[in-house]
Design a protein around this motif. Structure first.
Motif, PDB file in Angstrom:
ATOM      1  N   TYR A  27       0.890  -1.086   0.043  1.00  0.00           N
ATOM      2  CA  TYR A  27       0.024  -0.087  -0.175  1.00  0.00           C
ATOM      3  C   TYR A  27       0.709   1.245   0.042  1.00  0.00           C
ATOM      4  O   TYR A  27       0.278   2.369  -0.318  1.00  0.00           O
ATOM      5  N   ILE A  28       2.116   1.226   0.291  1.00  0.00           N
ATOM      6  CA  ILE A  28       2.839   2.115   0.686  1.00  0.00           C
ATOM      7  C   ILE A  28       3.914   2.849  -0.403  1.00  0.00           C
ATOM      8  O   ILE A  28       3.759   3.765  -0.609  1.00  0.00           O
ATOM      9  N   HIS A  29       4.766   1.755  -0.908  1.00  0.00           N
ATOM     10  CA  HIS A  29       5.736   2.274  -1.770  1.00  0.00           C
ATOM     11  C   HIS A  29       5.397   1.761  -3.271  1.00  0.00           C
ATOM     12  O   HIS A  29       4.734   0.707  -3.436  1.00  0.00           O
ATOM     13  N   ALA A  30       6.016   2.707  -4.099  1.00  0.00           N
ATOM     14  CA  ALA A  30       5.513   2.057  -5.673  1.00  0.00           C
ATOM     15  C   ALA A  30       6.148   0.737  -5.976  1.00  0.00           C
ATOM     16  O   ALA A  30       7.025   0.352  -5.443  1.00  0.00           O
ATOM     17  N   THR A  31       5.423  -0.027  -6.746  1.00  0.00           N
ATOM     18  CA  THR A  31       5.814  -1.099  -7.338  1.00  0.00           C
ATOM     19  C   THR A  31       7.158  -1.328  -7.824  1.00  0.00           C
ATOM     20  O   THR A  31       7.967  -2.208  -7.761  1.00  0.00           O
ATOM     21  N   ILE A  32       7.554  -0.112  -8.235  1.00  0.00           N
ATOM     22  CA  ILE A  32       8.945   0.074  -9.188  1.00  0.00           C
ATOM     23  C   ILE A  32      10.092   0.040  -8.382  1.00  0.00           C
ATOM     24  O   ILE A  32      11.343   0.022  -8.494  1.00  0.00           O
ATOM     25  N   ASP A  33       9.802   0.316  -6.986  1.00  0.00           N
ATOM     26  CA  ASP A  33      10.715   0.417  -5.995  1.00  0.00           C
ATOM     27  C   ASP A  33      11.300  -0.900  -5.571  1.00  0.00           C
ATOM     28  O   ASP A  33      10.776  -1.276  -4.608  1.00  0.00           O
TER      29      ASP A  33
END
Length: 343
Positions: free
Chosen positions: A74-80
């Motif tokens: 929910y928090i960080h972008a998938t690309i991270d």
């Protein structure tokens, strides 16, 4: 005299046919332990004992009860990728195997307290060349025997970063405590094909461990119970904020910010823990109080009139069987290729 005798016999047969076996179910609408299989197993032991002492023949728990939910997505972008890989290792290490120490403890508790269980858990897959985790649920009978393990067909949205797609989800109906029971993990309940497979196998009770809550979800599951003419037990996840804070303070802080931005408030708990039992006519039998950590009890009557209906929709209009196949299963019933009930 002969006519009176026949009338009495008819009345007795009608009464007998109307009587079904009553089974008490305990819905574990309780605070979960996050990323702590040991504490999760202790909670299962404690609540299985309480449920058994209160006459329950079956206890059911919420989604990923052992292992916990991957709130990072929910928090960080998938690309991270770096962040998510780091968190994935935490997630993987908090999962359990299908035949490991924790599972054997669950079996021993079911046998000790003579209570059947459905326990959703994060299943560590050690049969592959890569690390993967399935969103699974185990069916354990009163003798402590594992009857079946089912796996969520596909994770939702960015949950796919954490839960793998199984080769064979094996959607089955299992006889536990005298009831034909199926389990759905969260949004899987929305899929008509999966529901149809469960109805065709003769489900009498569908258990749903979920994140969903609120009136929209409640209305939907009522329609599912009515559609299939089955009981439906729904139990929503619930965590104390302290659970996340002690494991990952940074995540807890960011998660609270997200909650505040979206809902303009920070709720007392993460999710609501709603426990609910709905009868085959779409009526709520029992509903627990939101955010109250407590077992919710309901009675299921396995009356012969309470059985899966393939031929009526939620408005009681008749429909034709649907012609579908499901991985070459054992037999065809009501247009579905399905397995037989696990007894």
């Amino acid at each position: 005299m002969r006519n009176i005798y026949l009338v009495v016999l008819l009345m007795l047969s009608l009464n007998f046919s109307a009587m079904g076996e009553e089974v008490k179910i305990a819905i574990a609408s309780i605070d979960q332990a996050w990323l702590s299989p040991k504490r999760s197993v202790e909670l299962i032991k404690e609540n299985a004992y309480i449920a058994s002492e209160n006459g329950a023949g079956l206890i059911v728990f919420s989604e990923s009860f052992i292992g916990g939910y991957p709130y990072w997505h929910y928090i960080h972008a998938t690309i991270d990728l770096n962040y998510n890989y780091e968190k994935y290792l935490d997630f993987y290490n908090a999962s359990i195997t299908k035949d490991g120490y924790e599972m054997k403890k669950l079996q021993s508790y079911a046998k000790r307290y003579k209570i059947a269980m459905i326990v959703p858990f994060n299943e560590r897959n050690e049969d592959e060349n890569y690390k993967s985790v399935y969103n699974s649920a185990v069916f354990i009978d009163k003798k402590g025997k594992i009857k079946h393990i089912t796996r969520k067909t596909r994770a939702s949205h960015t949950e796919k970063l954490f839960w793998a797609e199984p080769k064979d989800p094996d959607i089955r109906v299992v006889k536990l405590a005298g009831i034909n029971v199926a389990y759905n993990s969260c949004w899987q309940t929305y899929l008509p094909l999966i529901r149809g497979i469960q109805y065709a196998q003769g489900a009498q009770l569908i258990v749903v461990g979920t994140q969903d809550q609120g009136e929209e979800w409640n209305s939907f599951i009522k329609s599912v119970a009515l559609e299939g003419h089955v009981y439906l037990a729904s139990v929503t996840q619930m965590y104390q904020w302290e659970e996340i804070e002690k494991k990952d303070p940074e995540l807890a802080h960011e998660f609270k910010q997200v909650m505040n931005n979206v809902f303009k408030l920070i709720p007392p708990k993460i999710q609501t823990g709603d426990g609910m039992l709905i009868d085959p006519w779409g009526k709520v039998v029992i509903k627990g109080k939101s955010m109250e950590s407590k077992l919710v009890y309901g009675i299921i009557n396995t009356d012969e009139n309470v059985k899966s209906s393939m031929y009526k929709d939620a408005t009681t209009n008749y429909r034709l069987p649907i012609d579908v196949s499901y991985r070459g299963r054992q037999y065809i019933k009501d247009g579905f290729a399905v397995d037989k009930i696990i007894k």
